[in-house]
Design a protein around this motif. Sequence first.
Motif, PDB file in Angstrom:
ATOM      1  N   GLY A  46       0.784  -1.245   0.123  1.00 54.39           N
ATOM      2  CA  GLY A  46      -0.028   0.106   0.027  1.00 54.39           C
ATOM      3  C   GLY A  46       0.788   1.065  -0.167  1.00 54.39           C
ATOM      4  N   PHE A  47       2.116   1.169  -0.375  1.00 54.64           N
ATOM      5  CA  PHE A  47       2.968   2.290  -0.405  1.00 54.64           C
ATOM      6  C   PHE A  47       3.413   2.410  -1.875  1.00 54.64           C
ATOM      7  N   VAL A  48       3.769   3.948  -2.040  1.00 54.02           N
ATOM      8  CA  VAL A  48       4.098   4.198  -3.565  1.00 54.02           C
ATOM      9  C   VAL A  48       5.485   4.831  -3.243  1.00 54.02           C
ATOM     10  N   ASN A  49       6.399   4.413  -4.255  1.00 49.41           N
ATOM     11  CA  ASN A  49       7.703   5.064  -4.315  1.00 49.41           C
ATOM     12  C   ASN A  49       7.892   6.129  -5.251  1.00 49.41           C
ATOM     13  N   ILE A  50       8.279   7.572  -4.862  1.00 47.79           N
ATOM     14  CA  ILE A  50       8.324   8.639  -5.480  1.00 47.79           C
ATOM     15  C   ILE A  50       9.903   8.967  -5.534  1.00 47.79           C
ATOM     16  N   THR A  51      10.416   8.970  -6.769  1.00 46.90           N
ATOM     17  CA  THR A  51      11.758   9.088  -7.053  1.00 46.90           C
ATOM     18  C   THR A  51      11.987  10.227  -8.053  1.00 46.90           C
ATOM     19  N   ASP A  52      12.894  11.381  -7.814  1.00 54.08           N
ATOM     20  CA  ASP A  52      13.241  12.555  -8.551  1.00 54.08           C
ATOM     21  C   ASP A  52      14.389  12.005  -9.487  1.00 54.08           C
ATOM     22  N   ILE A  53      14.085  11.454 -10.748  1.00 54.32           N
ATOM     23  CA  ILE A  53      15.262  10.953 -11.584  1.00 54.32           C
ATOM     24  C   ILE A  53      15.744  12.001 -12.344  1.00 54.32           C
ATOM     25  N   ARG A  54      16.945  11.549 -13.136  1.00 54.05           N
ATOM     26  CA  ARG A  54      17.627  12.552 -14.188  1.00 54.05           C
ATOM     27  C   ARG A  54      16.547  13.112 -15.105  1.00 54.05           C
ATOM     28  N   GLY A  55      17.289  14.455 -15.552  1.00 52.13           N
ATOM     29  CA  GLY A  55      16.229  15.030 -16.583  1.00 52.13           C
ATOM     30  C   GLY A  55      15.270  15.886 -15.921  1.00 52.13           C
ATOM     31  N   GLY A  56      14.903  15.932 -14.754  1.00 43.80           N
ATOM     32  CA  GLY A  56      13.896  16.791 -14.067  1.00 43.80           C
ATOM     33  C   GLY A  56      12.602  15.748 -14.117  1.00 43.80           C
ATOM     34  N   LYS A  57      12.674  14.606 -14.470  1.00 46.51           N
ATOM     35  CA  LYS A  57      11.397  13.761 -14.207  1.00 46.51           C
ATOM     36  C   LYS A  57      11.326  13.172 -13.086  1.00 46.51           C
ATOM     37  N   VAL A  58      10.037  13.040 -12.483  1.00 50.69           N
ATOM     38  CA  VAL A  58       9.534  12.345 -11.214  1.00 50.69           C
ATOM     39  C   VAL A  58       8.929  10.986 -11.793  1.00 50.69           C
ATOM     40  N   ALA A  59       9.504   9.777 -11.148  1.00 48.31           N
ATOM     41  CA  ALA A  59       8.666   8.629 -11.413  1.00 48.31           C
ATOM     42  C   ALA A  59       8.054   8.216 -10.282  1.00 48.31           C
ATOM     43  N   LEU A  60       7.055   7.416 -10.236  1.00 52.45           N
ATOM     44  CA  LEU A  60       6.147   6.935  -9.383  1.00 52.45           C
ATOM     45  C   LEU A  60       5.761   5.271  -9.470  1.00 52.45           C
ATOM     46  N   GLY A  61       5.750   4.443  -8.659  1.00 58.18           N
ATOM     47  CA  GLY A  61       5.576   3.095  -8.691  1.00 58.18           C
ATOM     48  C   GLY A  61       5.301   2.603  -7.138  1.00 58.18           C
ATOM     49  N   PRO A  62       4.335   1.570  -7.451  1.00 55.44           N
ATOM     50  CA  PRO A  62       4.048   0.802  -5.970  1.00 55.44           C
ATOM     51  C   PRO A  62       5.423   0.269  -5.159  1.00 55.44           C
ATOM     52  N   GLU A  63       5.593  -0.120  -4.003  1.00 57.33           N
ATOM     53  CA  GLU A  63       6.679  -0.246  -3.483  1.00 57.33           C
ATOM     54  C   GLU A  63       6.663  -1.863  -3.687  1.00 57.33           C
ATOM     55  N   ASP A  64       5.552  -2.675  -4.196  1.00 57.69           N
ATOM     56  CA  ASP A  64       5.691  -3.853  -4.285  1.00 57.69           C
ATOM     57  C   ASP A  64       5.993  -4.406  -5.581  1.00 57.69           C
ATOM     58  N   ASN A  65       6.345  -3.394  -6.599  1.00 59.88           N
ATOM     59  CA  ASN A  65       6.575  -3.432  -7.982  1.00 59.88           C
ATOM     60  C   ASN A  65       7.658  -3.953  -8.448  1.00 59.88           C
ATOM     61  N   GLY A  66       8.620  -4.432  -7.507  1.00 56.27           N
ATOM     62  CA  GLY A  66       9.924  -4.981  -7.852  1.00 56.27           C
ATOM     63  C   GLY A  66      10.764  -3.770  -8.334  1.00 56.27           C
ATOM     64  N   GLY A  67      10.697  -2.771  -7.960  1.00 55.96           N
ATOM     65  CA  GLY A  67      11.548  -1.470  -7.936  1.00 55.96           C
ATOM     66  C   GLY A  67      11.310  -0.901  -9.352  1.00 55.96           C
ATOM     67  N   SER A  68      10.265  -1.222  -9.914  1.00 55.41           N
ATOM     68  CA  SER A  68       9.734  -0.678 -11.416  1.00 55.41           C
ATOM     69  C   SER A  68       9.045   0.682 -10.999  1.00 55.41           C
ATOM     70  N   LEU A  69       9.747   1.749 -11.884  1.00 53.13           N
ATOM     71  CA  LEU A  69       9.041   2.986 -11.704  1.00 53.13           C
ATOM     72  C   LEU A  69       8.529   3.499 -13.237  1.00 53.13           C
ATOM     73  N   ASP A  70       7.457   3.132 -13.466  1.00 51.04           N
ATOM     74  CA  ASP A  70       7.260   3.472 -14.970  1.00 51.04           C
ATOM     75  C   ASP A  70       5.795   4.436 -15.187  1.00 51.04           C
ATOM     76  N   ALA A  71       5.817   5.019 -14.007  1.00 50.84           N
ATOM     77  CA  ALA A  71       4.520   6.025 -14.214  1.00 50.84           C
ATOM     78  C   ALA A  71       5.317   7.263 -13.925  1.00 50.84           C
TER      79      ALA A  71
END
Length: 416
Positions: A125-150
């Motif tokens: 029930g947790f969501v990972n929010i990460t500020d990645i390179r190029g000014g983009k912010v990615a989001l993904g469920p914590e149980d999604n194997g580390g995949s941040l594709d939204a």
Amino acid sequence: MRPSAASLLLLAPLLLFFPSTATAHNITKLLASHPEFSTFNHYLTLTQLADEINRRITITVCAVDNAAMDSLLASRPSISTVKNILSLHVLLDYFGPKKLHQISNGTALAATLFQATGSAPGSSGFVNITDIRGGKVALGPEDNGGSLDAFFVKGVEELPYNISVIQISKILPSAVAAAPTPSPAAMNLTGIMSASGCKVFADTLLAYPDASKTFQESIDGGLTVFCPMDDPFKAFLPRFKNLTAAGKVSLLEFFGVPVYMSMPMLKSNNGVMNTLATDGASKFDFTVQNDGEQLTLKTKSTTAKVTGSIFDEQPLAVYTIDKVLLPNELFKDAPSPTPAPAPAPAADAPKSSKKKKKSKSPPSSDGDADSPAPADGPEADSEDQQAADDNAALSRLAGGKQVVLSLCLGLVMVLL
């Protein structure tokens, strides 16, 4: 000149006159001006998530556009599954566009409404929010194997530190949230009631297919049932048998409200409620009112107490009540526990005659309920007038507050 301590003390009581100015929000209204999120907005309402969002502060809604919602709905998930998925898109923290790009250490873990339901095992029930390179912010469920594709697309609406509505590029994928849930239509409503002290009402409902079908077909869209306990409904059966066929169906449907209402929602939404029997001029409604912890249902002739909750799992809630609530349309007069007083003297006869002219139809009785009797005009007008008076009083109060505020500000300017 600086204001003295004494002058500030004089102002303090006036400042206490004003309540907290925290801004209430309404997610439905916030999204209404953005047609590209109309499907998302519709399902927030249908799943009752909108009410949950509106009751909370410091919250972020990750909205997706209509195309993304079409992709989600293509597999025809149950409404409960849709609720689980969308609840994963409601973060229990404030993330405005600016904050998203200023996350400490570049990453954050946010709890969601899905986590708050208790249905999310582990960290699902947790969501990972990460500020990645190029000014983009990615989001993904914590149980999604580390995949941040939204990805964060843009800010949509924002009431700073209260609610932020942002657009993300796609539905957050979660096998747990998307797991199939039992179809609401498969729920055995009469079985639930029979096993919890409402067998007489449940058996009576089964005896009238039109009414039981209405109840069952309403579950998918949300249904709240108030079922009378066995003893009061058994005592009411002789009166029930005297109703016409149409009256019996209407009375049974009167105990169903075509929307899911949890107990907290009932307590925070006092007022008039329509029922499954409501049909145009035939109101068949009642008033929900709570006094502390006690919740009551009221018509002109009856007040019933809600005595317990026997089932509460969206989209269905079933509560027990201690009396048979009598709809105004079928029972115009309250049942009298004691004999009626003796007739008034002859001098009062003109008043009695005048009262009879209020309605062209004969008064209803237990043995004649073929068609719902209209509510008395003067009483309805009186209720409308009372509502108008209440609104006017609130307006005057608001105006008074503005005057006091102006006086306060003026006094401060004089003292400065």
